[in-house]
Design an enzyme around this catalytic site. Sequence first.
Site, PDB file in Angstrom:
ATOM      1  N   ASP A  29      -1.843  -0.833   5.993  1.00  8.08           N
ATOM      2  CA  ASP A  29      -2.073  -0.330   7.345  1.00  8.08           C
ATOM      3  C   ASP A  29      -3.508   0.086   7.611  1.00  8.08           C
ATOM      4  O   ASP A  29      -3.853   0.391   8.746  1.00  8.08           O
ATOM      5  CB  ASP A  29      -1.152   0.864   7.629  1.00  8.08           C
ATOM      6  CG  ASP A  29      -1.620   2.131   6.940  1.00  8.08           C
ATOM      7  OD1 ASP A  29      -2.124   2.030   5.806  1.00  8.08           O
ATOM      8  OD2 ASP A  29      -1.474   3.213   7.537  1.00  8.08           O
TER       9      ASP A  29
ATOM     10  N   ASP B  93       0.858  -1.171   0.000  1.00 10.14           N
ATOM     11  CA  ASP B  93       0.000   0.000   0.000  1.00 10.14           C
ATOM     12  C   ASP B  93       0.902   1.231   0.000  1.00 10.14           C
ATOM     13  O   ASP B  93       2.082   1.148   0.336  1.00 10.14           O
ATOM     14  CB  ASP B  93      -0.895  -0.027   1.241  1.00 10.14           C
ATOM     15  CG  ASP B  93      -1.780   1.198   1.339  1.00 10.14           C
ATOM     16  OD1 ASP B  93      -2.351   1.590   0.307  1.00 10.14           O
ATOM     17  OD2 ASP B  93      -1.880   1.760   2.440  1.00 10.14           O
TER      18      ASP B  93
ATOM     19  N   ASP C 137      -7.187  -2.177   3.680  1.00  6.62           N
ATOM     20  CA  ASP C 137      -6.187  -3.181   3.313  1.00  6.62           C
ATOM     21  C   ASP C 137      -6.475  -4.547   3.918  1.00  6.62           C
ATOM     22  O   ASP C 137      -5.863  -5.543   3.518  1.00  6.62           O
ATOM     23  CB  ASP C 137      -4.785  -2.735   3.767  1.00  6.62           C
ATOM     24  CG  ASP C 137      -4.344  -1.442   3.113  1.00  6.62           C
ATOM     25  OD1 ASP C 137      -4.568  -1.304   1.899  1.00  6.62           O
ATOM     26  OD2 ASP C 137      -3.785  -0.578   3.812  1.00  6.62           O
TER      27      ASP C 137
END
Length: 763
Positions: A506, A310, A510
């Site tokens: 995080d 990410d 996700d």
Amino acid sequence: MAAVVSARLEPILLAVTAAALTAGGVAWLAGAGGLADLFWGLGTLAAVVPAVGWVLTALRHGHAGVDLIAVLALGGTLAVREYLAGALIALMLASGRTLEAAAQRRASHDLRALLEHAPRSARRRTDAGVATVPLAEVAVGDLLVVGPGEVVPVDGRVASVAAVLDESVLTGEPLQVERVRDETVRSGVVNAGGAFELRSTATAEDSTYARIVRLAQQAGAESAPVVRLADRYAAWFLPLSLLVAGLAWLISGSAVRAVAVLVVATPCPLLLAAPVAIVSGLSRASRLGVVIRDGGALENLGRARTLLLDKTGTLTRGRPRVLDVIAGPEAKPTEVLRLGASLDQYSPHVLAQAIVDTARERKLELSVPADVTEEPGRGATGTVDGHRVSVGRIGATGDRPGWAKAVDNRALLDGAAVAWLTVDGHLTGAVLLRDPLRHDAPRTLRHLRAAGIERLLMLTGDRSAPAREVAAVLGLDDVRAELTPADKVAAVRAERERAVTVMVGDGVNDAPALAAADIGVAMGARGSTASSEAADIVLTTDRVDRLADAVTIAQRARRIAVQSALGGMLMSLAAMAAAAVGFLPPAAGALLQEGIDIAVILNALRALRTDQNARPALTPTAEALIHRFAAEHEDLQDVLESVRDAADRLSDSPGPKALTAVEEAHRLLTERLLPHEYAEEHQLYPALAPTLGGPEATATMSRAHTEIERLSRRIATHLQLAHVNSGLTPEQLDDLRSCLYGLNTVLRLHFTQEEENYFSLAP
């Protein structure tokens, strides 16, 4: 239920077998051989019953693992009265099962945090007023009221003039967004402004947040269980052991030989040595702030070849920082920042907090504002030092001054947000803010490639332009932007078809992707609880470079586990051959097997040791210097801004005010920046040289110091000429502008390189 029973049984069995072995040892030392055999025999019997259960369970699932050899060996030791060998095998079986239970239990992907975040009710507006109703009763077309700080309960469209939302829970993007009337809003986002009305377009069950929960549940259920390392080797070691024992019995006619073969074939390297190496790796990782939930995740991490990351909060810091401060013709950057921060002290906005933090880091004295008001999505207004000050957005007017249009262009090019400062109704300055790249991200990705990660990709819900800029800086293989949680899950599944895949994130958005990956890694220091609970590995420190450390530790632990298992089995095979031809009776075989066990366990314990090649060792002096100069970098940002401001003023109007700005920039360079660079050259770099492999490692940084000093001297020469000529002459302007812009560029690049290459070394 079976998992709960197993979780309780294994520690009890470990305690019983350890107590039996210890009690037998004490009795044997006291000369009571019969009592010792009784204790050891009881310990052996205590292990036989659950071991048989484990074998039957494995057979029902279609495979016979390492436990079958242990059951045969336990039965054989009882048959030939080798009770000490049986007790040792029982203890190692119990120890191995306990370690495997701790190291192999796959994360259940608990969605408690996701469910706790989800709203249970909504406020519905009707002709009779506003009433709170259960979420299940919300229908399409209902008019809902969402208060400040509340979670949007269902998907819908803004029915008010505007709504200010924190969408980071879905996109990961930390900056708040404004949605105007009739724009769509997804459930799960947080109202960061004033109350607004929402016209629902979906029921709770069909809304975005409910789909995220279902995605995470489905992805977690699809994750295949990890096959134990021990069972993989047992697949060929088990039939080979039984074959050798059967041939020994058949050829010699002696059951004792068959038992002797089974005793030395007891796979303690598999029962204990391999788990010891894995658990040692888990221990090493935990010391660095990397919590690995199970040994299966550690084993898989050691085999990973694809890494998906990410962006926001993983490769970037996850919160905006001041990129630059621009002052209008009548102001200075320091004063722009001070006024803006003074007013923003009372604002909860994420950008306001970044401005205040930067001002405090630069040790600016903030004033106490009065009559502060804030309009959601627009900014704050108040009185500071007797002036009416506003910070935030300004209307789209066509009569902006040239410097303000330049700020707009730069914000577009840099992918930055702009907080404008007006004083007494006049546009005075601007603060550019952006979510910066983590200093340790470039080093981390280099180490990951060196460790064997072949494919690095970014998956983000952020816009394409900033995502591609980050990907270009880091040298990623691919970037996929503007993804929904479902898109991320699909991308993870596609990559899993090619190789063992790690997903790092995080945010709540996700969590489904983390659950879908072979190994999910959560940035747990500031990330969401949901992402941590959906992950196999949690980085408890706010440093992404710990991921590279974890990969190195996992590879080393797995390599040592394989060495221990294969080495122990090769020695066991040699002993089995000796036992099969009668050279090794059961008692001697048990002693020899214990020697093999000790050897492989000691080898497995090497996984506890620090791999010196994984991370350069810093001396305390070097670490202290890194922290000192990192803090100075923060303090010197206003110097860099003054250099650029002087260059901008020269471009705008090369008169006395521009000359004054150049003189001020040169004063700051002479008094603050050049002493900093000199101290780095003569204190920091020599302290880092042993860690980095010698003085040549800092040679390029030293060359940058030389260039900074050269440009500073050139600026000083221009100032001397200006004083002689009573002002800047036209023939000076191009070169002086070039020096100032060039110096600003060199300084920013130099600071970034030091932060990435040197400052990221310190914990």
